[in-house]
Enzyme design. Sequence first.
Site, PDB file in Angstrom:
ATOM      1  N   GLU A 263      12.368  15.763  11.942  1.00 20.47           N
ATOM      2  CA  GLU A 263      12.509  15.023  13.206  1.00 20.47           C
ATOM      3  C   GLU A 263      11.161  15.149  13.890  1.00 20.47           C
ATOM      4  OE1 GLU A 263      12.374  14.846  16.785  1.00 20.47           O
ATOM      5  OE2 GLU A 263      14.062  16.216  17.072  1.00 20.47           O
ATOM      6  N   CYS A 300      11.144  15.816  22.721  1.00 17.76           N
ATOM      7  CA  CYS A 300      10.979  14.694  21.797  1.00 17.76           C
ATOM      8  C   CYS A 300      11.594  13.417  22.357  1.00 17.76           C
ATOM      9  CB  CYS A 300      11.574  15.020  20.436  1.00 17.76           C
ATOM     10  SG  CYS A 300      13.167  15.791  20.540  1.00 17.76           S
TER      11      CYS A 300
HETATM   12  P1  NAP Z   1       3.629  21.305  13.993  1.00 10.32           P
HETATM   13  O1  NAP Z   1       2.160  21.387  13.997  1.00 10.32           O
HETATM   14  O2  NAP Z   1       4.215  20.134  13.329  1.00 10.32           O
HETATM   15  O3  NAP Z   1       4.178  22.651  13.361  1.00 10.32           O
HETATM   16  C1  NAP Z   1       5.570  22.950  13.260  1.00 10.32           C
HETATM   17  C2  NAP Z   1       5.789  23.955  12.147  1.00 10.32           C
HETATM   18  O4  NAP Z   1       5.490  23.340  10.894  1.00 10.32           O
HETATM   19  C3  NAP Z   1       4.896  25.179  12.234  1.00 10.32           C
HETATM   20  O5  NAP Z   1       5.625  26.287  11.769  1.00 10.32           O
HETATM   21  C4  NAP Z   1       3.759  24.852  11.291  1.00 10.32           C
HETATM   22  O6  NAP Z   1       3.192  25.985  10.685  1.00 10.32           O
HETATM   23  C5  NAP Z   1       4.479  24.060  10.216  1.00 10.32           C
HETATM   24  N1  NAP Z   1       3.578  23.097   9.595  1.00 10.32           N
HETATM   25  C6  NAP Z   1       2.881  22.113  10.200  1.00 10.32           C
HETATM   26  N2  NAP Z   1       2.188  21.401   9.294  1.00 10.32           N
HETATM   27  C7  NAP Z   1       2.455  21.959   8.093  1.00 10.32           C
HETATM   28  C8  NAP Z   1       2.016  21.673   6.759  1.00 10.32           C
HETATM   29  N3  NAP Z   1       1.157  20.703   6.501  1.00 10.32           N
HETATM   30  N4  NAP Z   1       2.496  22.446   5.774  1.00 10.32           N
HETATM   31  C9  NAP Z   1       3.345  23.457   6.029  1.00 10.32           C
HETATM   32  N5  NAP Z   1       3.773  23.781   7.263  1.00 10.32           N
HETATM   33  C10 NAP Z   1       3.341  23.036   8.283  1.00 10.32           C
HETATM   34  O7  NAP Z   1       4.201  21.265  15.469  1.00 10.32           O
HETATM   35  P2  NAP Z   1       3.915  22.180  16.722  1.00 10.32           P
HETATM   36  O8  NAP Z   1       3.175  23.399  16.372  1.00 10.32           O
HETATM   37  O9  NAP Z   1       5.220  22.364  17.341  1.00 10.32           O
HETATM   38  O10 NAP Z   1       3.059  21.272  17.713  1.00 10.32           O
HETATM   39  C11 NAP Z   1       1.969  20.487  17.334  1.00 10.32           C
HETATM   40  C12 NAP Z   1       2.154  19.063  17.842  1.00 10.32           C
HETATM   41  O11 NAP Z   1       3.353  18.517  17.328  1.00 10.32           O
HETATM   42  C13 NAP Z   1       2.318  18.913  19.352  1.00 10.32           C
HETATM   43  O12 NAP Z   1       1.099  18.866  20.029  1.00 10.32           O
HETATM   44  C14 NAP Z   1       3.098  17.625  19.473  1.00 10.32           C
HETATM   45  O13 NAP Z   1       2.236  16.533  19.452  1.00 10.32           O
HETATM   46  C15 NAP Z   1       3.965  17.603  18.240  1.00 10.32           C
HETATM   47  N6  NAP Z   1       5.364  18.024  18.491  1.00 10.32           N
HETATM   48  C16 NAP Z   1       6.276  17.064  18.687  1.00 10.32           C
HETATM   49  C17 NAP Z   1       7.591  17.426  18.913  1.00 10.32           C
HETATM   50  C18 NAP Z   1       8.609  16.399  19.144  1.00 10.32           C
HETATM   51  O14 NAP Z   1       9.776  16.736  19.188  1.00 10.32           O
HETATM   52  N7  NAP Z   1       8.240  15.180  19.305  1.00 10.32           N
HETATM   53  C19 NAP Z   1       7.986  18.751  18.959  1.00 10.32           C
HETATM   54  C20 NAP Z   1       7.017  19.710  18.751  1.00 10.32           C
HETATM   55  C21 NAP Z   1       5.711  19.333  18.501  1.00 10.32           C
HETATM   56  P3  NAP Z   1       2.053  26.814  11.405  1.00 10.32           P
HETATM   57  O15 NAP Z   1       2.616  27.289  12.706  1.00 10.32           O
HETATM   58  O16 NAP Z   1       1.783  27.930  10.476  1.00 10.32           O
HETATM   59  O17 NAP Z   1       0.913  25.875  11.588  1.00 10.32           O
END
Ligand code: NAP
Length: 516
Positions: A263, A300
């Site tokens: 999601e 989200c």
């Molecule tokens: P994220 O970067 O997508 O990370 C979420 C989880 O997935 C973390 O545990 C991360 O690991 C892991 N992950 C990310 N990319 C990966 C990959 N290529 N391979 C394996 N694992 C991976 O999200 P976030 O840390 O929550 O926030 C970053 C950005 O995501 C925000 O700035 C925002 O733009 C977006 N976001 C959107 C929503 C929504 O509901 N729309 C919610 C949250 C975040 P690591 O922690 O080890 O990197």
Amino acid sequence: MITQNIIGFELSSQSSEKIYAVDPAHQINLPGAFSPATKDEVDRAVQKAQSAWRIYRNIESKRKALFLTSIAEGIENLGDVLVKRVMQETGYTEARVLVERRRTCTQLRMFAEIVEKEVWRDITIDEALPERTPAPRPDLRKINVAIGPVIVFAASNFPLAYSTAGGDTASALAAGCPVIVKAHESHLGTNALVAEVIMNAAMNTGMPDGVFSSLNGDGIETGQQLVMHPMTAGVGFTGSLKGGRALFDLGNKRLKPIPVFAEMGSTNPVFLLPQKVAQDAQKISSQLVESITISTGQFCTKPGILVAIDNFETQHLIALLEATLAQITPAVMLNESIAHNFHKGVTAVQAESTVRLSESNSNNDLILGSALLAIVNADMFIANPRLHQEVFGPFSLMVLCKDFAQMLDVAQSLDGQLTATVQATQDELLWVHQLTDIMIEKAGRIIFNGVPTGVEVSAAMTHGGPYPASTDSRFTAVGNSAIRRWLRPVTFQNFPEGLLPEFNAILDKPNNPINP
Ligand code: NAP
């Protein structure tokens, strides 16, 4: 607080490295030196989950329900210790944390009820028709079974309700799938507290060793190893499009592909029809400002795009929105990286020359998110894909259309969405109908005269939508049906009744030679 990885009923810290959760408000490390999982620990967690699955999926529903309700009780019993840790790790207010804790426990209890009722098994029986010509029909009995070990990625913005014991975990455990949680690095302490509760609940209710594990990660490798492990059967993810897409691609690249239910957010367009704007500008403004800025816009379902017809009344609404947003005190964002992404997203929108950015309640502290509205004309919006992207934080983009036909063009130009909203009067229902006809192809939930934030946890909820909102629009991540992501149907053909344990248990027949 347990700082090791939890692998079934065992604590493990093979790595000599340590990682820390950071208090975003003060940019300091919080107590707790956590061990990131090694490849060997990842392997042991999945191996244990696989062994546990063979036992757990056959455990009677009443006991699984007890396991889930014990987790809810354990979370409540953590009291202030948990609430304070969540606040420190996220910058969320106490009120927000309490609401999220209640939602988490409600979800666990809801899935306890669901698992006991067995409706999710979707039993279908086509009785044999031995006399049928030209060919007799066999006896066919279909039932849903658990898919196997599930990996849950904790979500940064829902440290309780979509993390360790959140909706993905609760629904997977209810389905009969062991769960391995990959903790989010922003809330390692929250994860540790809740993971310990789950481990204790599993031991106290007689669940198999390996039904639940919790691993810390230092970088994306841990998550990748979990998804690629040959015994992993499914993945639940909430986060960025980049992360969700990468994990989805990994899941499909495996020798044996698996479902990755990601999601990934959405811009949640709100269509503001002209008569409604003329009648209710003040009310719409208050509703929207709250929805854009609640939890510093880190939902989200935050309304990221507002679409209206450019006229005097809409300009009045814009003035109201700008004035009210400017009064919102800038607030701490979840972590440095999310704050950085927010500022980067706003700057990128600002760089589009015809976009006007409202005067912000500006600040120089980069961890703070200031509420902002940007305004662009519909021609520019339709032509510029960059403006269609989610800016995660207290920000929304007002798209001004020449007329209703152009509003339909804007709707048509949008990508898949978790939600779409229409604000209209009774006299505008014909227009609502036309907009809905477009948005039904694009959104998982369509809202009339409301706002998209506030996702009810119930049977009729859909929280998902066509890509890029989620990777599989046929399923929901919130509500009763979330359990369906972790099930697959099996049909038994011409089986002796005594060899159909799950049917027998459910159909209340005592002769059951296979059940433990
Ligand atoms: P994220 O970067 O997508 O990370 C979420 C989880 O997935 C973390 O545990 C991360 O690991 C892991 N992950 C990310 N990319 C990966 C990959 N290529 N391979 C394996 N694992 C991976 O999200 P976030 O840390 O929550 O926030 C970053 C950005 O995501 C925000 O700035 C925002 O733009 C977006 N976001 C959107 C929503 C929504 O509901 N729309 C919610 C949250 C975040 P690591 O922690 O080890 O990197």
